[in-house]
Enzyme design. Structure first.
Site, PDB file in Angstrom:
ATOM      1  N   PHE A   7      80.436 119.600 -12.961  1.00  0.00           N
ATOM      2  CA  PHE A   7      80.289 118.155 -12.803  1.00  0.00           C
ATOM      3  C   PHE A   7      79.720 117.843 -11.430  1.00  0.00           C
ATOM      4  O   PHE A   7      80.248 118.282 -10.412  1.00  0.00           O
ATOM      5  CB  PHE A   7      81.644 117.450 -12.966  1.00  0.00           C
ATOM      6  N   GLY A   8      78.624 117.075 -11.409  1.00  0.00           N
ATOM      7  CA  GLY A   8      78.005 116.651 -10.164  1.00  0.00           C
ATOM      8  C   GLY A   8      78.076 115.146 -10.009  1.00  0.00           C
ATOM      9  O   GLY A   8      77.927 114.411 -10.987  1.00  0.00           O
ATOM     10  N   TYR A   9      78.290 114.686  -8.790  1.00  0.00           N
ATOM     11  CA  TYR A   9      78.439 113.254  -8.528  1.00  0.00           C
ATOM     12  C   TYR A   9      77.556 112.776  -7.376  1.00  0.00           C
ATOM     13  O   TYR A   9      77.484 111.589  -7.084  1.00  0.00           O
ATOM     14  CB  TYR A   9      79.905 112.918  -8.215  1.00  0.00           C
ATOM     15  N   GLY A  10      76.886 113.711  -6.700  1.00  0.00           N
ATOM     16  CA  GLY A  10      75.989 113.391  -5.585  1.00  0.00           C
ATOM     17  C   GLY A  10      74.667 114.096  -5.814  1.00  0.00           C
ATOM     18  O   GLY A  10      74.112 114.061  -6.914  1.00  0.00           O
ATOM     19  N   SER A  11      74.171 114.771  -4.790  1.00  0.00           N
ATOM     20  CA  SER A  11      72.858 115.422  -4.884  1.00  0.00           C
ATOM     21  C   SER A  11      72.805 116.485  -5.980  1.00  0.00           C
ATOM     22  O   SER A  11      71.724 116.801  -6.473  1.00  0.00           O
ATOM     23  CB  SER A  11      72.460 116.026  -3.538  1.00  0.00           C
ATOM     24  N   GLU A  84      78.721 124.328  -1.350  1.00  0.00           N
ATOM     25  CA  GLU A  84      79.728 123.282  -1.187  1.00  0.00           C
ATOM     26  C   GLU A  84      80.875 123.641  -0.242  1.00  0.00           C
ATOM     27  O   GLU A  84      81.534 122.743   0.271  1.00  0.00           O
ATOM     28  CB  GLU A  84      80.307 122.895  -2.552  1.00  0.00           C
TER      29      GLU A  84
END
Length: 177
Positions: A7-11, A84
């Protein structure tokens, strides 16, 4: 084996950097997108930290879920940890994700560690814009990161009014300098 999702929420939403077989808009509950991580590497330095996104507790967050091919699982996890966990401000977590097609899956994501010294906590739009305005890190200028995030969110039909307000404040700061 179980499917492997990220799951990605930014770049990560527009620049995942790993192979995937499926990409869907998705939502998680219990966390919200927040410009709450003081960046000492990618978008700032220890002398002039920037701000980047983290998943902070509370609310919900719309982002993107990627289904990664099984043969790429190990390399993807290695890549994400290198990307990350540079300063260990994020905690690697597996969370429930609701995909746009209605399926509920488990996905790997990165949540801010509120006990970490880089956690910026709750700040005002004006404070965020001041921090972001002059920060530059290894991955480039902090204002570009924030503006790109807002642009990509809008392209996906996702509105983040707080983040949009930071971008608007950055424009004002730019005119005033």
């Amino acid at each position: 084996m179980d499917e492997f999702w990220v799951f990605g929420y930014g770049s990560l939403m527009w620049n995942p950097g790993f192979p995937y077989d499926e990409r869907q808009q998705a939502r998680i509950s219990g966390y919200r997108r927040s410009l709450c991580v003081r960046s000492y590497v990618h978008r700032g330095t220890s002398a002039r930290p920037g701000l980047v996104l983290g998943l902070d507790r509370g609310g919900s967050c719309r982002g993107v879920a990627f289904r990664v091919p099984e043969q790429a699982r190990h390399d993807t996890i290695t890549y994400l940890r290198e990307r990350e966990l540079v300063t260990s401000v994020y905690l690697e977590r597996e969370v429930g994700v609701r995909l746009a097609d209605g399926r509920l899956v488990r996905a790997l994501t990165y949540v801010v560690d509120r006990a970490h010294p880089q956690y910026g906590g709750a700040i005002t739009v004006e404070e965020a814009a001041e921090v972001v305005a002059g920060a530059v890190g290894q991955s480039g200028p902090n204002p570009v990161y924030v503006a790109n995030t807002v642009s990509h969110l809008r392209e996906m039909g996702i509105r983040d009014h707080w983040l949009e307000s930071v971008v608007n404040s950055l424009k004002t700061i730019g005119r005033d300098r």
